[in-house]
Design a protein around this motif. Structure first.
Motif, PDB file in Angstrom:
ATOM      1  N   GLN A  25      -2.417  -7.621  12.978  1.00 14.10           N
ATOM      2  CA  GLN A  25      -1.854  -8.421  13.995  1.00 14.10           C
ATOM      3  C   GLN A  25      -1.209  -7.784  15.214  1.00 14.10           C
ATOM      4  O   GLN A  25      -1.420  -8.305  16.447  1.00 14.10           O
ATOM      5  CB  GLN A  25      -0.432  -9.030  13.590  1.00 14.10           C
ATOM      6  N   SER A  26      -0.820  -6.450  15.239  1.00 20.98           N
ATOM      7  CA  SER A  26      -0.406  -5.892  16.189  1.00 20.98           C
ATOM      8  C   SER A  26      -1.818  -5.410  17.141  1.00 20.98           C
ATOM      9  O   SER A  26      -1.576  -5.507  18.255  1.00 20.98           O
ATOM     10  CB  SER A  26       0.258  -4.091  15.986  1.00 20.98           C
ATOM     11  N   GLN A  27      -2.866  -5.373  16.786  1.00 21.79           N
ATOM     12  CA  GLN A  27      -3.876  -4.636  17.355  1.00 21.79           C
ATOM     13  C   GLN A  27      -4.421  -5.834  18.262  1.00 21.79           C
ATOM     14  O   GLN A  27      -4.855  -5.933  19.277  1.00 21.79           O
ATOM     15  CB  GLN A  27      -5.022  -4.274  16.395  1.00 21.79           C
ATOM     16  N   VAL A  28      -4.520  -7.216  17.674  1.00 21.18           N
ATOM     17  CA  VAL A  28      -4.857  -8.182  18.366  1.00 21.18           C
ATOM     18  C   VAL A  28      -4.103  -8.660  19.328  1.00 21.18           C
ATOM     19  O   VAL A  28      -4.399  -9.314  20.571  1.00 21.18           O
ATOM     20  CB  VAL A  28      -4.939  -9.459  17.466  1.00 21.18           C
ATOM     21  N   GLU A  29      -2.709  -8.667  19.336  1.00 21.38           N
ATOM     22  CA  GLU A  29      -1.816  -8.813  20.372  1.00 21.38           C
ATOM     23  C   GLU A  29      -1.984  -7.694  21.348  1.00 21.38           C
ATOM     24  O   GLU A  29      -1.619  -8.218  22.358  1.00 21.38           O
ATOM     25  CB  GLU A  29      -0.354  -8.461  19.818  1.00 21.38           C
ATOM     26  N   LYS A  30      -2.328  -6.462  21.111  1.00 17.28           N
ATOM     27  CA  LYS A  30      -2.649  -5.446  22.418  1.00 17.28           C
ATOM     28  C   LYS A  30      -3.958  -6.014  22.964  1.00 17.28           C
ATOM     29  O   LYS A  30      -4.073  -5.803  24.334  1.00 17.28           O
ATOM     30  CB  LYS A  30      -3.070  -4.089  21.545  1.00 17.28           C
ATOM     31  N   ASP A  31      -5.121  -6.459  22.049  1.00 13.92           N
ATOM     32  CA  ASP A  31      -6.179  -7.058  22.824  1.00 13.92           C
ATOM     33  C   ASP A  31      -5.719  -7.838  23.744  1.00 13.92           C
ATOM     34  O   ASP A  31      -6.382  -7.890  24.898  1.00 13.92           O
ATOM     35  CB  ASP A  31      -7.123  -7.503  21.901  1.00 13.92           C
ATOM     36  N   LEU A  32      -4.870  -8.923  23.289  1.00  9.21           N
ATOM     37  CA  LEU A  32      -4.509 -10.124  24.327  1.00  9.21           C
ATOM     38  C   LEU A  32      -3.694  -9.561  25.290  1.00  9.21           C
ATOM     39  O   LEU A  32      -4.225 -10.049  26.868  1.00  9.21           O
ATOM     40  CB  LEU A  32      -3.737 -10.956  23.697  1.00  9.21           C
ATOM     41  N   ASN A  33      -2.979  -8.424  25.397  1.00  4.99           N
ATOM     42  CA  ASN A  33      -2.140  -8.009  26.626  1.00  4.99           C
ATOM     43  C   ASN A  33      -3.125  -7.332  27.500  1.00  4.99           C
ATOM     44  O   ASN A  33      -3.045  -7.415  28.721  1.00  4.99           O
ATOM     45  CB  ASN A  33      -1.372  -6.749  25.899  1.00  4.99           C
ATOM     46  N   ASP A  34      -4.332  -6.679  26.982  1.00  4.94           N
ATOM     47  CA  ASP A  34      -5.230  -5.990  27.767  1.00  4.94           C
ATOM     48  C   ASP A  34      -6.099  -7.073  28.469  1.00  4.94           C
ATOM     49  O   ASP A  34      -6.472  -7.002  29.571  1.00  4.94           O
ATOM     50  CB  ASP A  34      -6.397  -5.187  26.844  1.00  4.94           C
TER      51      ASP A  34
END
Length: 210
Positions: A25-34
């Protein structure tokens, strides 16, 4: 003792599973932030620069959305909605640029049309407070000049209105209701004028074929 051991193993397994899900979940949210940061950077660039770099922009978009598309279910409801909105905004952006490529609009001439129709050669930087006036100017220009426009002229005018539509989508949440209503009416009017020209051309072609 055996039951206690089984319970501990189950608890540990659940803990590992939760940890893996949280990390994902944290990684996909980071991808969204990027992706969000990328969209902001590109939307802040001058239109002429974007047009020159369009093949690279398309490639970067595919790279940044590939993983997100595979993991949208892991996003929160609000993040999923935001992602969908950003993708729609990009699709409108891509459609404008592909349309320009299809009709081979010349850069300097397009800049002139943007400036004359909206008062700005950088439509992607028009502030929300100035967007209504830009639409009003564009429709005033269309009403005055449309009868003398060639199909090529309409290509330029339609592209400029498309840029305004994209800018509206980008700042929609910062427009007041009065501006939203006025802009929507102007969008409909432009589409009506364009269809009127198409109908006239179709009628003239039919007469020539008789």
């Amino acid at each position: 003792m055996k039951k206690k051991t089984t319970w501990l193993l189950t608890l540990l397994l659940a803990g590992f599973t939760f940890g893996a899900q949280a990390q994902s979940q944290s990684q996909v949210e980071k991808d969204l932030n990027d992706f969000r940061a990328w969209m902001r950077q590109k939307s802040g660039m001058a239109d002429s620069t974007i047009r020159a770099e369009w093949p690279t922009v398309k490639k970067e978009y595919k790279e940044k959305t590939y993983t997100l598309d595979q993991n949208t279910k892991k996003l929160s409801d609000s993040s999923r909605a935001e992602y969908a909105t950003m993708k729609q905004r990009y699709q409108e952006w891509e459609e404008r640029n592909e349309t320009r490529k299809a009709v081979d609009l010349e850069g300097r001439e397009l800049d002139r049309w943007e400036l004359e129709m909206t008062g700005s050669a950088q439509i992607n930087r028009i502030k929300p407070a100035g967007l209504r006036d830009a639409f009003v100017q564009a429709l005033d220009y269309t009403r005055v000049n449309r009868r003398n426009w060639t199909l090529r002229d309409w290509d330029y005018a339609e592209f400029v209105i498309g840029e305004l539509n994209t800018r509206k989508a980008e700042v929609l949440d910062r427009l007041n209701n009065g501006d939203k209503i006025k802009i929507a009416a102007l969008q409909v009017e432009f589409a009506t004028l364009k269809k009127g020209r198409e109908a006239k051309d179709a009628y003239n072609n039919m007469r020539e074929q008789r």
